[in-house]
Design a protein around this motif. Structure first.
Motif, short mmCIF file in Angstrom:
data_model
loop_
_atom_site.label_atom_id
_atom_site.label_comp_id
_atom_site.label_asym_id
_atom_site.label_seq_id
_atom_site.Cartn_x
_atom_site.Cartn_y
_atom_site.Cartn_z
N LYS A 48 1.72 -21.66 71.80
CA LYS A 48 1.94 -21.19 70.32
C LYS A 48 2.85 -19.91 70.34
O LYS A 48 3.66 -19.72 69.87
CB LYS A 48 0.69 -20.95 69.68
N SER A 49 2.52 -18.85 71.04
CA SER A 49 3.02 -17.83 71.09
C SER A 49 4.76 -17.80 71.75
O SER A 49 5.48 -17.32 71.06
CB SER A 49 2.59 -16.64 71.92
N THR A 50 4.50 -18.94 72.73
CA THR A 50 5.91 -18.98 73.30
C THR A 50 6.88 -19.73 72.40
O THR A 50 8.03 -19.39 72.04
CB THR A 50 5.76 -20.01 74.47
N PHE A 93 3.17 -10.12 65.59
CA PHE A 93 2.72 -10.42 67.01
C PHE A 93 1.32 -10.45 67.20
O PHE A 93 0.81 -9.78 66.45
CB PHE A 93 3.53 -9.42 67.85
N GLN A 94 1.04 -11.27 68.10
CA GLN A 94 -0.39 -11.23 68.37
C GLN A 94 -0.98 -10.10 68.72
O GLN A 94 -2.28 -9.81 68.78
CB GLN A 94 -0.52 -12.20 69.52
N GLN A 95 -0.28 -9.25 69.38
CA GLN A 95 -0.81 -7.97 69.72
C GLN A 95 -0.09 -6.80 68.87
O GLN A 95 -0.18 -5.52 69.44
CB GLN A 95 -0.21 -7.42 71.25
N ALA A 168 4.05 -15.64 62.33
CA ALA A 168 2.72 -15.16 62.49
C ALA A 168 2.05 -15.69 63.22
O ALA A 168 1.56 -16.86 63.35
CB ALA A 168 2.13 -14.89 60.87
N ASP A 169 1.60 -14.91 64.29
CA ASP A 169 0.78 -15.37 65.60
C ASP A 169 -0.76 -14.98 65.10
O ASP A 169 -1.06 -13.60 65.39
CB ASP A 169 1.27 -14.54 66.74
N GLU A 170 -1.61 -15.74 64.88
CA GLU A 170 -2.95 -15.62 64.83
C GLU A 170 -3.07 -14.36 63.61
O GLU A 170 -3.85 -13.42 63.91
CB GLU A 170 -3.55 -15.06 66.06
MG LIG Z 1 -0.79 -16.64 71.98
#
Ligand SMILES: [Mg+2]
Ligand SMILES: Nc1ncnc2c1ncn2[C@@H]1O[C@H](COP(=O)(O)OP(=O)(O)OP(=O)(O)O)[C@@H](O)[C@H]1O
Length: 221
Positions: A48-50, A93-95, A168-170
């Motif tokens: 997913k993030s990729t 980002f996820q982070q 949007a990541d998570e």
């Molecule tokens: Mg991810």
């Protein structure tokens, strides 16, 4: 033109000398038009993030073509690619990637500092932060916020740019139900106003009838 993002037959593997190659995306194709809010649902490690990074011009695929707002970011010089991202792509980002030494108002404003602003972005930045329930925390650094609060600051930062494409990541990964709804309402509104949104998540609660599914790098509908 209504098409904001087109991904055609994208494959991406992570290769490091002396380590096993990990194929994160396998022949993935999708498109997003203005007004679309689409979910990509998949378990941890499914790519997913990729996919978001490749879609947003941050990670060059091994094969396939990405088109954002009519242009292939990977066919541009790195400077033109940055410009395309700055103008047209918002990332959550996820982070989060907030800047630790800036307070939350300045974090939300940070992307606007690079460009020439015809209107003062501060009132809208404050409005967005207030909308996400953080109006009393404008001068706090991210380290003084909870994880869910940081997540909302990251979303406010992406929305302030009014990009064509929001990735949007998570975005609800750390939020309780009420704040999750707040975030999803904001994303829906953004799409209704003509933006395109891709949300990647493993949250089954977010699944909609037209979700994509990503399993082991393979995307299906
Ligand atoms: Mg991810
Ligand atoms: N820089 C990297 N080097 C090597 N392998 C990587 C790298 N980044 C990701 N991977 C691998 O690629 C695969 C897909 O990773 P990715 O981060 O896209 O998954 P994800 O679906 O976002 O997972 P999560 O839900 O846990 O965030 C995983 O197997 C992961 O271990």
């Amino acid at each position: 033109m209504t098409e904001v993002l087109q991904i055609e037959n994208v494959t991406k593997a992570y290769r490091r000398r002396g380590r096993e190659t990990v194929t994160a995306l396998r022949d993935v194709s999708m498109r997003l038009e203005r007004g679309d809010l689409r979910y990509v649902y998949g378990p941890s490690g499914s790519g997913k993030s990729t996919l978001l990074l490749c879609a947003g011009g941050l990670l060059r695929p091994d094969r396939g073509v990405v088109t954002v707002a009519g242009r292939n970011p990977y066919a541009l010089t790195s400077e033109a690619r940055s410009q395309l991202r700055a103008r047209h792509v918002g990332f959550v980002f996820q982070q989060f990637h907030l800047m630790p030494y800036l307070n939350i108002l300045d974090n939300v404003l940070a992307p606007t500092l690079a460009g020439v602003n015809t209107v003062d972005p501060r009132p809208r930045a404050k409005e967005l932060i207030e909308r996400f329930g953080l109006g009393s925390r404008l001068d706090h650094p991210p380290s003084e916020l909870s994880i869910g609060e940081r997540q909302r600051v990251a979303l406010a930062r992406a929305l302030l740019q009014q990009p064509q494409l929001l990735l949007a990541d998570e975005p609800t990964g750390n939020l309780d139900d009420d704040n999750g709804r707040l975030v999803m309402d904001a994303l829906r509104e953004f799409a209704q106003a003509g933006g395109a949104v891709m949300v990647v998540t493993h949250d089954r609660g977010l699944r909609a009838s037209d979700s994509f599914h990503l399993v082991d790098g393979v995307l299906t509908t």
